[in-house]
Design an enzyme around this catalytic site. Structure first.
Site, mmCIF file in Angstrom:
data_model
loop_
_atom_site.group_PDB
_atom_site.id
_atom_site.type_symbol
_atom_site.label_atom_id
_atom_site.label_comp_id
_atom_site.label_asym_id
_atom_site.label_seq_id
_atom_site.Cartn_x
_atom_site.Cartn_y
_atom_site.Cartn_z
ATOM 1 N N ARG A 179 -10.162 -11.708 1.643
ATOM 2 C CA ARG A 179 -10.964 -12.782 1.056
ATOM 3 C C ARG A 179 -10.249 -14.139 1.165
ATOM 4 O O ARG A 179 -10.903 -15.183 1.180
ATOM 5 C CB ARG A 179 -11.307 -12.424 -0.398
ATOM 6 C CG ARG A 179 -10.118 -12.283 -1.303
ATOM 7 C CD ARG A 179 -10.434 -11.510 -2.587
ATOM 8 N NE ARG A 179 -10.621 -10.091 -2.340
ATOM 9 C CZ ARG A 179 -10.846 -9.179 -3.296
ATOM 10 N NH1 ARG A 179 -10.937 -9.550 -4.569
ATOM 11 N NH2 ARG A 179 -10.984 -7.912 -2.987
ATOM 12 N N LYS B 232 0.839 -1.196 0.000
ATOM 13 C CA LYS B 232 0.000 0.000 0.000
ATOM 14 C C LYS B 232 0.874 1.247 0.000
ATOM 15 O O LYS B 232 1.967 1.231 0.562
ATOM 16 C CB LYS B 232 -0.850 0.031 1.291
ATOM 17 C CG LYS B 232 -2.023 -0.906 1.318
ATOM 18 C CD LYS B 232 -2.830 -0.710 2.599
ATOM 19 C CE LYS B 232 -3.942 -1.726 2.721
ATOM 20 N NZ LYS B 232 -4.980 -1.612 1.676
HETATM 21 N N1 BES Z 1 -8.170 -3.798 4.300
HETATM 22 C C1 BES Z 1 -8.331 -3.344 2.963
HETATM 23 C C2 BES Z 1 -9.671 -2.619 2.750
HETATM 24 C C3 BES Z 1 -9.883 -1.322 3.488
HETATM 25 C C4 BES Z 1 -9.728 -0.121 2.842
HETATM 26 C C5 BES Z 1 -10.296 -1.335 4.817
HETATM 27 C C6 BES Z 1 -9.956 1.066 3.525
HETATM 28 C C7 BES Z 1 -10.516 -0.157 5.492
HETATM 29 C C8 BES Z 1 -10.362 1.041 4.855
HETATM 30 C C9 BES Z 1 -8.284 -4.507 2.009
HETATM 31 O O1 BES Z 1 -7.512 -5.587 2.398
HETATM 32 C C10 BES Z 1 -7.703 -4.009 0.745
HETATM 33 O O2 BES Z 1 -6.569 -3.639 0.736
HETATM 34 N N2 BES Z 1 -8.487 -4.032 -0.310
HETATM 35 C C11 BES Z 1 -8.063 -3.598 -1.589
HETATM 36 C C12 BES Z 1 -8.566 -4.606 -2.584
HETATM 37 C C13 BES Z 1 -8.013 -4.426 -3.955
HETATM 38 C C14 BES Z 1 -6.543 -4.756 -3.985
HETATM 39 C C15 BES Z 1 -8.788 -5.324 -4.881
HETATM 40 C C16 BES Z 1 -8.649 -2.229 -1.849
HETATM 41 O O3 BES Z 1 -9.783 -1.972 -1.464
HETATM 42 O O4 BES Z 1 -7.950 -1.396 -2.424
HETATM 43 MN MN MN Z 2 -5.470 -5.370 1.854
#
Ligand code: BES
Ligand code: MN
Ligand code: ZN
Length: 498
Positions: free
Chosen positions: A347, A273
């Site tokens: 997931r 991230k």
């Molecule tokens: N934990 C995150 C989702 C999230 C985003 C939680 C903001 C709380 C606040 C999740 O694991 C994630 O990183 N999701 C990605 C998925 C993508 C790579 C398909 C996302 O939402 O960017």
């Molecule tokens: Mn994630």
């Protein structure tokens, strides 16, 4: 420790450090809300000019403290806005009570003269105060402000069984919500999967609830073939865990399975991230915190519903042993998944846990997860998404959310997304991630659906409301909110009434 009690007493005569009354707006101007009648008559014609001098408009979120100068017995009057008198709801009462609780910073005793004419409103006032007075001060070296020793809810129904039960229920559920908040707020380095699992075991030890807890460590997870949990956790120095809770009351009317995402920290893994997106990622175990806390609450309330809860816990980190985009994982039960983005880790841990939950043959499965940023884009940070394979269950959960004061909005799982999950990988059974970003919440849910084997199932995406990055409002603090605990307890109550 603060003690809460119900009392039938005249609000103007009661001697406490702070007395709370509500103020509504109406066509005739500002009016003291039901419950505050005695205070209104003690002030008589003096109240309206006082409020106008203070610039108090009666809107929700507004609160002022005024010295009473002996007009009533309490030295301080706390006036809290409730908005339009004709549009008053229990949720507005709950929020206003939370606002009042946050404004009371130095009172040894508090009396609440708010709308509490029936059990539902007693519940709302108790919820509001209990949840609104929450503070996380674990890492503050300064002494936190003293909490009141006594909070009295003034109600004509003080002696009735239903009002007493409402107060007791509020205490159990709010305590569970605050436990989930504490867990979410704990710094991630101090809340590794092992420590999270230990915290669950410690809660069981100190609780009266008849819940059994079993913890599976990384060696056993590997041996069982939990490829999702292992795959996500393998890049971390802190190995993963799977916690299973079980509550089996006599004469259970239904068997509810709960599953919660327990990523104790989400760096994104090799699909790292950007720095700013990582800052709040200790909240990524909020789903697991919610299902665990709700399980204890349901058991403590003695609801006649069997509950089996799975909380897969892992830390999504970067190292030479991390899972790579391109790797294939074999999930519990045997389905293979091609990992395309290591930041879509939730997931993967949920897949193993959902298969385990399905094997217990429950009547329904509900999972809670901070799963997708796309859900925050769609619904903002105060509304959770709800998706599933049974419209009646989705409606039932929305009803439970309504009662709990937690907003849930349905999103679809389309055939198109299911098709993509099943065909987008050239090497494995399923593709973990859609390279097209649109509809990310739908794709994630379609992926989860592959692991429930047709069981009645609903998924709550709480990525938005799990963590409040802004200032507090109503009974919602900054940081961990404890989202979904209350909705899950309402759902269990609803299932036991059917
Ligand atoms: N934990 C995150 C989702 C999230 C985003 C939680 C903001 C709380 C606040 C999740 O694991 C994630 O990183 N999701 C990605 C998925 C993508 C790579 C398909 C996302 O939402 O960017
Ligand atoms: Mn994630
Ligand atoms: Zn995550």
């Amino acid at each position: 420790m603060t003690t809460y009690s119900l009392r039938k007493a005249a609000a103007d005569k009661i001697k406490t450090d702070a007395l709370v009354v509500g103020v509504c707006t109406s066509a005739k101007g500002l009016q003291v809300a039901p419950g505050g009648e005695d205070v209104a008559s003690a002030y008589g014609r003096k109240l309206t000019p006082l409020l106008s001098t203070l610039g108090f408009s009666g809107k929700a979120g507004e609160v002022v403290k005024v010295p009473t100068g002996g007009v009533v017995k309490s030295p301080v009057l706390v006036l809290v806005g409730l908005g339009d008198r004709d549009a008053l709801t229990t949720e507005k009462v709950r929020r206003a009570t939370g606002t009042a609780a946050r404004a009371i910073t130095n009172a040894a005793s508090v009396a609440l003269a708010l709308p509490a004419h029936d059990a539902e409103h007693v519940r709302a006032v108790a919820d509001g105060y209990l949840l609104g007075s929450y503070a996380y001060a674990e890492y503050k070296t300064a002494e936190p402000p003293a909490r009141p020793g006594e909070v009295v809810l003034l109600t004509d129904r003080a002696k009735t069984k239903d009002a007493q039960t409402a107060l007791e229920t509020a205490q159990v559920v709010a305590t569970a919500t605050c436990l989930a908040r504490d867990w979410v707020n704990t710094p991630p380095g101090d809340f590794t999967p092992e420590k999270f699992a230990d915290a669950v075991s410690a809660t069981k030890k100190s609780s009266k609830a008849k819940v059994t807890v079993a913890v599976t460590d990384e060696k056993a997870l590997e041996a069982e073939g939990c490829g999702g949990i292992i795959g996500v956790g393998r890049g971390s120095a802190n190995p993963p865990r799977l916690v299973r809770l079980s509550y089996k009351p006599r004469g259970a009317k239904a068997h509810l399975a709960l599953v919660g995402k327990g990523i104790t920290y989400d760096s994104g893994g090799l699909s790292l991230k950007p720095g700013p997106s990582m800052v709040t990622m200790k909240c990524d175990m909020a789903g697991a915190a919610a299902v665990v806390a709700a399980t204890f609450a349901i058991a403590e309330l003695g609801l006649p519903i069997a509950v089996t809860t799975y909380a897969p816990m892992a830390e999504n980190m970067v190292s030479g042993s991390s899972t790579r985009p391109g790797d294939v994982l074999t999930m519990f039960g045997g389905k293979t998944v091609e990992v395309l983005n290591t930041d879509a880790e939730g997931r993967l841990v949920l897949a193993d846990a959902l298969v385990k939950a399905t094997r217990d043959k429950p009547d329904l499965i509900v999972d809670v997860a901070t799963l997708t940023g796309a859900c925050v884009v769609a619904l903002g940070d105060r509304v959770a998404g709800v998706l599933g394979n049974d419209p009646d269950l989705v409606a039932q959960i929305r009803g439970a959310g309504e009662k709990a004061g937690e907003a849930l909005w349905p999103l679809p799982i389309t055939d198109e997304m299911t098709e993509k999950v099943r065909t987008n990988s050239k090497v494995a059974d399923l593709a973990q991630h859609n390279t097209e970003r649109w509809g990310g919440t739908l794709y994630a849910a379609a992926f989860l659906q592959e692991f429930v084997d047709g069981a009645r199932w609903a998924h709550l995406d709480v990525a938005g409301p799990a963590f409040n990055e802004k200032g507090p409002h109503g009974y919602t603090p900054s940081g961990g909110t404890g989202i979904a605990v209350s909705t899950l307890v309402e759902l269990a109550a609803d299932l036991s009434a059917r």
